[in-house]
Design a protein around this motif. Structure first.
Motif: not given
Lengths: 177, 187
Positions: A131-133, B57-62, A147-154, A135-144
């Motif tokens: 999700x992070x690397x 990793x960053x080169x991997x796309x969807x 369903x896990x705390x933001x710190x756990x995501x990190x 799909x480009x999600x942000x910590x908060x979005x992954x957390x939601x």
């Protein structure tokens, strides 16, 4: 009419994200396609219930839950041949436009290697990492979504990165042998 | 020979190295890692190793989801095949899928509204005392003309229209009716 338009926008926007996440989680194209179809049906059934701008986490939460269901329902016993076929397909069938066949093959093999290493990560680390690397999600979005705390995501993300590095070392060692 | 500094690489530093390699460390951590990597080969090796992985990793796309599977729309009765070639859908997707695009459109709309308010704001006119007096006089003249016309209209109505065109035919009509009544009583 409005619902159809909303549905189309959501599908255009998230179909690849759903499929990519499912593929990394389930390690199987057919299951990933099934999950994607199921999520799409769920989106249609609930299209009037959520805000189009807040749909992202709902969709990924649904996708994650379905992937977990799939993983729990049956132990995935992907045959070795099938895996090899998929790797072969990924490695040699991509239409990269380059005149140098060696370069094309090398690039494809690198991509396959990293994809395989990601797929070997433990489930909880893999979900956060993808999700992070990818799909480009942000910590908060992954957390939601998960369903896990933001710190756990990190923490999970950091562990995933370390584990991936280990996996790649292991892979390189195998290649040398 | 210049000797590079050696120091303990603890977990905290490794985490910073990894974050720096993946590009999400803060500026202070990045600088710390950068300077430590210059002075320590082990830090440099770790940073390079993680950076190489991060780049891959960053080169991997969807993964692309095949179109044949999305040409479906759910209905209450089941699934109906449908084509998605719609300009509006594509346009709205671009707007909603990219936060920067949404932001740009929002800023553009706000800017357009603000500009419109400023450009078309009614300007206050300032008139001299003389101009006001002229305007007052002209208004009085105009009102006087209108009043005169009203008076003429009233006299025309009273003298010509009401007496000649209305009262006269009514009187004639009543005379005819009386005549007919009288004829009737005689018989």
């Amino acid at each position: 009419m409005l619902e159809q338009q909303k549905y189309r926008i959501l599908i255009q926007q998230y179909k690849n994200k759903i499929y990519t996440y499912s593929l990394y989680m389930l390690k199987n194209k057919m299951d990933a396609e099934d999950v994607t179809q199921e999520v799409m049906i769920k989106i249609w059934q609930n299209v009037d219930k959520f805000n189009i701008l807040a749909a992202k986490t709902w969709i990924m939460k649904t996708t994650n839950n379905l992937c977990i269901d799939y993983l729990r329902r049956r132990a995935i016993s992907v045959s070795r041949e099938f895996e090899i076929d998929e790797i072969f397909e990924d490695t040699y069938s991509n239409n990269l436009t380059s005149d140098n066949p060696y370069l094309v093959t090398h690039l494809n093999m690198m991509t396959s290697r990293i994809k395989e290493a990601i797929k070997r990560l433990p489930e909880n680390l893999r979900s956060v990492f993808v999700l992070y690397e990818i799909e480009g999600f942000k910590y908060r979005e992954i957390s939601k979504s998960l369903e896990m705390p933001v710190n756990s995501v990190k923490v999970y993300l950091m562990r995933a990165r370390k584990k991936l590095q280990e996996e790649l070392k292991h892979y390189e060692a195998q290649e040398v042998i | 020979m210049k000797r590079k500094k050696s120091f303990e690489i603890n977990d905290k530093l490794i985490d910073k190295i990894i974050s720096a390699a993946y590009g999400d460390a803060n500026i202070f951590d990045k600088l710390e890692v950068y300077f430590k990597a210059r002075n320590n080969n082990e830090v440099k090796r770790l940073l390079d190793s993680y950076r190489a992985t991060a780049e891959e990793v960053h080169q991997l796309g969807e993964e692309e989801y095949e179109d044949r599977s999305i040409h479906f729309r759910g209905t209450q009765n089941g699934i109906v095949e449908e084509s998605y070639n719609s300009f509006i859908t594509d346009f709205l997707t671009i707007i909603f899928s990219r936060s920067t695009a949404s932001l740009a459109v929002t800023i553009f709309i706000i800017a357009a509204v603000v500009a419109t308010l400023f450009v078309y704001r009614p300007q206050e006119q300032k008139y001299s005392q003389q101009e006001i007096q002229i305007a007052d006089r002209q208004t009085r003249k105009a009102l006087a003309i209108v009043g005169k016309i009203f008076n003429q209209t009233q006299s025309t109505l009273e003298k010509e229209v009401l007496s000649e065109r209305v009262a006269k035919p009514i009187r004639e009509g009543i005379g005819i009716v009386n005549y007919l009544f009288n004829q009737g009583t005689k018989q």
